[in-house]
Enzyme design. Sequence first.
Site, mmCIF file in Angstrom:
data_model
loop_
_atom_site.group_PDB
_atom_site.id
_atom_site.type_symbol
_atom_site.label_atom_id
_atom_site.label_comp_id
_atom_site.label_asym_id
_atom_site.label_seq_id
_atom_site.Cartn_x
_atom_site.Cartn_y
_atom_site.Cartn_z
ATOM 1 N N GLN A 102 0.845 -1.198 0.000
ATOM 2 C CA GLN A 102 0.000 0.000 0.000
ATOM 3 C C GLN A 102 0.882 1.250 0.000
ATOM 4 O OE1 GLN A 102 -2.458 1.142 3.517
ATOM 5 N NE2 GLN A 102 -4.136 1.368 2.064
ATOM 6 N N HIS A 168 -3.223 4.307 -1.496
ATOM 7 C CA HIS A 168 -4.126 4.537 -0.364
ATOM 8 C C HIS A 168 -4.857 5.867 -0.574
ATOM 9 C CE1 HIS A 168 -6.062 4.334 3.333
ATOM 10 N NE2 HIS A 168 -5.057 4.283 4.185
ATOM 11 N N ALA A 170 -7.977 6.373 0.370
ATOM 12 C CA ALA A 170 -9.163 6.314 1.233
ATOM 13 C C ALA A 170 -8.854 6.948 2.590
ATOM 14 C CB ALA A 170 -9.573 4.856 1.440
ATOM 15 N N TYR A 173 -6.370 10.280 4.105
ATOM 16 C CA TYR A 173 -4.956 10.565 3.858
ATOM 17 C C TYR A 173 -4.808 11.453 2.614
ATOM 18 C CZ TYR A 173 -4.585 7.283 7.620
ATOM 19 O OH TYR A 173 -4.732 6.693 8.863
#
Length: 437
Positions: A102, A168, A170, A173
């Site tokens: 990720q 990432h 979502a 962040y």
Amino acid sequence: MPVDPIFEPIAFRNLSVKNRIFRSNVSGRFDNYDGSGNQARINWETKFARGGVGAIVSSFVPVTIRGRIVPNYATVDCDARIPFWRALGNAVHEHDCRFIMQLSHGGRQRDIPGIEYEQGWSATERDEPLHGFPCVAMTRAQIDETVAAFAAGARRARAADLDGVELHAANGYLFTQFLSSAINDRDDDYGGPLRQRARFLLEVVAAIRAEVGTDFHLQVKISAEDHNDAIDRNEKPGNTLEETVEVCKWLDAAGVDAIHVSSGSYFPHPRNPAGEFPVDELVKTYDQLLSSGSHALRNYLLFRLEPTQRLFEERWEKARGDRIEGINLPAAKAIKAVVGVPILCTGGFQTAEVIREAIRQQFCDAVTIARPLIANNDLVQQFAAGMGRPARPCTYCNKCLVNAVENPLGCYDQTRFDSREAMIAQIMSVFTPAPFE
Ligand SMILES: Cc1cc2nc3c(=O)[nH]c(=O)nc-3n(C[C@H](O)[C@H](O)[C@H](O)COP(=O)(O)O)c2cc1C
Ligand code: SF4
């Protein structure tokens, strides 16, 4: 006999996985302060590979030191990190399990700032709302630098022989800070209409494709709905499912290989990880977070005083709604209906029949699991042995989550163990084998 959908292999454009259960991302502070990796992380990930999951989507792996949310997470910010990630990938591969890294950047959303940078970079210059960490709105040059850092992270993941990368995008962040209408207040080409808010993410996808080609697995974790006003009613609600559906169509057209559906414009959020907010447990670890951030005193009082504690807990659970297991399935279905690539769905899964039905009814193609696998590392083997639900299921108490800022990641619900000693032994098992045996 018909094949159990859970154990049917899944083929992405560039990756095959032996079953439909992926370990969802879970971050723990197992590594060295400077971001170099540690044996404890290898031990941790190997537990899940041994337990039978088809693939592991890693913890939050910062692409730059400025992008980390706490120290002691392994990073991918320089070529010197490649041998560690190769060793981790090899250990997981021994169990016929795939490993997807990720690629992450916290932007303004951090838990502990670390010593290197006073300010985060973000789409906005409004402080991070939970702790009150300051940030600056990124300049064009800083955006370009960060796009390049993501592309370099993907190159290093490929050089380490990992099986793919996930962006990432979502849970509040850096990518969410650009995507969200509640957070992004820019008046340049990276703010305003949805297409411009998605520009940074789409530029990163294009840069990764230019760097690693089209034959390396690239997926994106995205919050289907922001629900940015879930706790603070003075906030704007943020992106709707309809807006995220549009973004997912653009991602599909840009050549991503899968979409991983989550929710929430910050982390943690009442809908992710959905469950209780154990304030009693939080006050034991919150001191880690108190040393910085302009909201330290507010939060200290909020979480210490009984009436505000209870108010907070009640609001938290109300904002979640009734459902925990499969909380994101309706959103996953809406996204699956409009894109050509497979959909992974996160959120509460731990009952075999719920997972089978989600796949059979085309809500998603596979599920990702975090807490129920922390609780039962061998959940997949239990399903394979015919169990529908573990004897000691995850209770969604979120004690693992509030401990993770200070203590080793693991299951902290003592009711699931025969004794406190048994619980601690399970948590501490991540340090065996030790780095210098
Ligand atoms: C302790 C903990 C750490 C997490 N760390 C991450 C992370 O680094 N990256 C991420 O995308 N999600 C993270 N999550 C969210 C999970 O990946 C998952 O999406 C969420 O917990 C819902 O799934 P579950 O109900 O199976 O736990 C974390 C969750 C927990 C409980
Ligand atoms: S502490 Fe254990 S039971 Fe509670 S949510 Fe975490 S994994 Fe589940």
